[in-house]
Scaffold this active site. Structure first.
Site, PDB file in Angstrom:
ATOM      1  CD  GLU A  51      -3.119  -1.147   2.259  1.00 36.26           C
ATOM      2  OE1 GLU A  51      -2.935  -0.357   3.236  1.00 36.26           O
ATOM      3  OE2 GLU A  51      -3.906  -2.283   2.201  1.00 36.26           O
ATOM      4  CD  GLU A  73      -3.481  -5.851   4.098  1.00 36.09           C
ATOM      5  OE1 GLU A  73      -2.291  -5.679   3.901  1.00 36.09           O
ATOM      6  OE2 GLU A  73      -3.983  -4.950   4.966  1.00 36.09           O
TER       7      GLU A  73
END
Length: 815
Positions: A432, A508
């Site tokens: 991220e 994720e």
């Protein structure tokens, strides 16, 4: 053209060299002096440290401290959580005293007889901004707390005299998004070698040819020579199978005086493959001779296996399709903090394996060597991840400050250390990262990926993208081999159609939240839960605004063959990041875990196990103590992989349920939503395909708390001062039923050849120190961690509380 990536076997570097005639490796675990504050000239030989604390390494200076919600209170905008403005955050890094400066000092075991040897110090990790000194002289530094590193000490050593090693560490506030731990939290070693040695992480093993009859082992070995070292070098590499039988050998020589790189090929007949079900490992023993005298020896453990990732069909291990059923794990060990312990790590990973998990993502940093060694032995696939941020940081004092100077060094350390582990199947260059939507992000990704590929061309490179549209638009997703989507199950199909050459997976997923043994009504899907008791429901319907329930991801994984798997956030609760209670609450640890912080299974464990495991699963929920809901609705769920099941409430059938595809919840759960609570019992009976009853589970309404029950995970442990027994503590009524809402205060006493290491109840808002000898149970359960001493003998654990009938157990500690 079909894009298929083929990656052939890799192996395991054990992280600790074998003892040989020349190389001597000493674990620097004892005899350390420590102080948690800045000390001017803390490296000075003349400094009197007699009043410093005496500690053993690995050591986490914060984990035994008191919780304080002021420690990590901050106003910050967490873009990754979808926040539009800065807001109050508490408990973000665990509310423990992990920030500040700490000094460690130790006298090294070096004698006059070591003259002529080369001396190195190796750190598996030091949290953080490590600065290393010897005899008052600066040796070097390494900022990233998760990287392994080493320094040569030879020219600073005073042979025949005391040699003082000093380490200064500093954790700055707002430097992490979760509990980082603090101190020398991984192992430290002193290594003595001859002037000519095998370089650190200098062995790289691949198996470019594997068939049922034959295999080829390619061994590249880097030789590190002191400037004045001379003589012909001979390298002998022997391959041994898992029974210790030599199955191949190769010898090579080098006649120059400079450092050398050997490339050897060893043929092995009938190789046994490393797999999830049968993780067979081989050993390569490398012996280095100079002028026919043995100078160095190292043992490298590896495995034969092939990897293939396909854009349409997913992942193949040894030619067989495998769906990655993975979890993300942070590095802390719950009440033990970040200090590495082999048994605690093994316990976490064994729980994941029991659940049917077959893959681990080391979120979001390089793991301990111990974790990878255990994954090798258990048959768990691993994604090793490097960074949580690049140049554009998420934390005011985060890694971004060091990125330009240190990113390549950290990537190199990660790949070189871990590239021989058979469990490691991919490298992640970031999670991220904010450069997804920024100019220049593609170039950074390309650079990091190229470093990985140059050091290891046999494994794919990946990253986890939460801004997947931006990552695609800006080209970051084009420079990785595997494109990871964080929380984007509904875009799998559209992005596969849009980018048919991408190899996609859920890097994720889910982020469902739950508190063990807590149930909220009505039982329904709930985005952004908040309750005044700071708990969340174990009906497994609740999640933050970016996330989903397990069933949502299950459905997409099952219906999208091209998706090669998922990594659930998270396998185990961790310290810090207490979503959804981030803002001004007593919460100091996460709710995301499938297993709680104490290592106790939540209901969600059985939902995943029923989906992922081949073992029979039959799990009923909730508990059956609801006096405040007498005559009201209490839905009953069953997580199972049996074809169908029947529920009985106080002996009366509530009907048979079987899974169907009418909804994502009926597809993966058996549900009786109209049950009306009356005290007594609920019983579920599972049937096979022939309608024969094959299993059942009963939950009864418990009476008043009466007694303590103790169940050790092992009643025999090693007397090495490090081994652990995790003792589950339960509160029972007179009939032996678990009291599911009990919260009694218990006291713990350990005698004999052990000590009380920690206590933990899995309650994210409990403010009692893990180092305390008392704690309340949480919903009838908790765990006491007992540690051995170095003396063999019997360990006694006594637990008592109030008017409860106490309990004593004995654990044997053997050498």
């Amino acid at each position: 053209m079909v894009r298929t990536l083929l990656f052939c076997m890799l192996a395991l570097l054990t992280g600790r060299d074998a003892v040989s005639a020349v190389r001597e490796t000493t674990l620097l675990d004892k005899g350390w002096s420590f102080i948690r504050k800045e000390v001017p000239h803390g490296e000075s030989v003349s400094l009197n440290d007699s009043n410093w604390e005496k500690v053993e390494v690995p050591h986490d200076w914060a984990i035994t401290g008191q919780f304080d919600m002021n420690i990590d209170m901050q106003w910050v905008q967490v873009i990754e959580d979808g926040e539009k403005r800065a807001q109050l955050r508490t408990g973000r890094t665990g509310a423990l005293p992990c920030f500040g400066v700490g000094w460690y000092r130790k006298t090294l075991p070096v004698s006059a007889s070591d003259q002529g040897k080369r001396i190195f110090v190796e750190f598996d990790g030091a949290m953080s901004q490590a600065k290393i000194y010897l005899n008052g002289e600066y040796i070097g530094e390494w900022p990233y707390g998760y990287s392994s590193f080493s320094f040569e000490l030879t020219r600073h050593i005073r042979f025949g005299q005391d040699n003082l090693l000093a380490v200064r560490l500093e954790n700055e506030s707002e430097s992490s998004r979760w509990y980082p731990g603090a101190g020398l939290y991984r192992n430290v070693r002193l290594v003595k070698t001859a002037p000519t040695r095998i370089a650190q992480w200098g062995i790289f093993i691949t198996t470019p040819v594997i068939s049922a009859k034959n295999a080829e082992v390619s061994v590249k070995t880097e030789i590190d020579r002191a400037a004045d070292a001379t003589g012909e070098i001979r390298l002998v590499t022997d391959i041994f199978n898992d029974q210790g039988v030599k199955v191949g050998s190769a010898t090579a020589t080098h006649k120059g005086d400079a450092a050398a790189l050997f490339q050897q090929t060893v043929k092995v007949k009938s190789p046994q493959l490393w797999s999830i079900e049968n993780p067979v490992r081989y050993k390569a023993v490398s012996r280095l001779y100079v002028a026919n005298e043995l100078q160095d020896e190292q043992t490298t453990v590896f495995g034969f296996r092939t990897l293939r990732f396909d854009k349409d069909q997913g992942f193949f291990l040894n030619g067989k399709p495998v769906k990655m059923q993975g979890v993300c794990l942070h590095h802390d060990l719950g009440p033990l903090g970040s200090a590495v312990n082999y048994r605690a790590t093994e316990r976490q990973l064994a729980l994941m394996k029991e659940m049917g998990c077959n893959a681990i993502r080391t979120s979001h940093n390089p793991p301990s060597p111990e974790l990878l060694n255990i994954c090798d032995s258990l048959g768990l696939l691993v994604q090793v991840e490097a960074f949580d941020e690049w140049k554009n940081g998420k934390n005011r004092n985060g890694y971004a400050r060091f990125f330009d100077e240190w990113a390549e060094k950290d990537i190199r350390a990660m790949v070189r250390r871990d590239r021989n582990h058979p469990s490691v199947v991919m490298w992640s260059i970031g999670n991220e990262i904010r450069e997804q939507s920024m100019q220049g992000g593609k170039e950074i990704a390309q650079f990091l990926a190229s470093v990985c590929r140059n050091l290891d061309p046999t494994r794919p490179v990946t990253a986890g993208f939460n801004q997947h549209i931006a990552a695609i638009k800006n080209g970051l997703s084009d420079v990785v081999d595997l494109v990871g989507f964080n929380y984007k199950p509904f875009d799998y199909r559209s992005k596969h159609a849009e980018k048919p050459n991408y190899i996609l997976y859920g890097s994720e997923t889910a982020s469902t939240v739950s508190s063990r043994g807590e149930y909220k009504f009505p039982a329904k899907e709930n985005k952004g839960p908040w309750y005044q008791d700071y708990q969340v429901s174990s009906y497994d319907y609740e999640y933050p605004n970016w996330a989903s329930t397990p069933d949502t991801e299950f459905e997409m994984q099952d219906d999208c063959e091209f998706i090669f798997g998922e990594f659930v956030w998270t396998g185990v609760d961790y310290l810090g990041e207490p979503t959804p209670y981030n803002e001004g609450t007593p919460a100091r640890s996460s709710y995301f875990g499938i297993v709680d912080l104490a290592g106790l299974k939540k209901d969600r464990f059985y939902l995943y196990q029923s989906k992922w495991s081949d073992q029979p699963v039959l799990h009923l929920l909730p508990h059956w103590n609801w006096p405040e809901r007498t005559g009201q609705n209490v839905p009953v769920y069953c997580y199972t992989n049996y074809p169908k099941a029947e529920l009985f409430v106080n002996g009366v059938s509530a009907g048979i349920r079987q899974k169907d595809k009418n909804s994502k919840y009926t597809r993966y759960r058996l549900m009786w939503n109209d049950v009306v609570y009356q005290p007594g019992e609920i019983k579920v009976v599972a049937y096979d395909d022939n309608n024969q009853a094959v299993a059942e589970q009963v939950i009864r309404t418990a009476g008043e708390p009466y007694a303590v029950k103790l169940t050790p995970d092992r009643d025999k442990i090693k007397a090495d001062g490090k081994d652990l027994s995790f003792v589950t503590v339960e509160i029972l009524d007179k009939a032996g039923n678990l009291c599911p809402r009990a919260d009694q205060l218990l006291f713990f006493r350990v005698g004999g050849a052990g000590k009380l290491k920690a206590v933990c109840n899995g309650n994210p808002i409990d403010q009692t120190s893990f180092a305390s000898n008392y704690m309340r149970v949480f919903n009838g359960k908790m765990v006491a961690v007992v540690e051995s001493t170095e003396a063999a003998g019997e360990i006694t654990l006594v637990v008592s509380g109030g008017t409860l009938k106490g309990k004593e157990i004995k654990i044997a500690a053997d050498r």
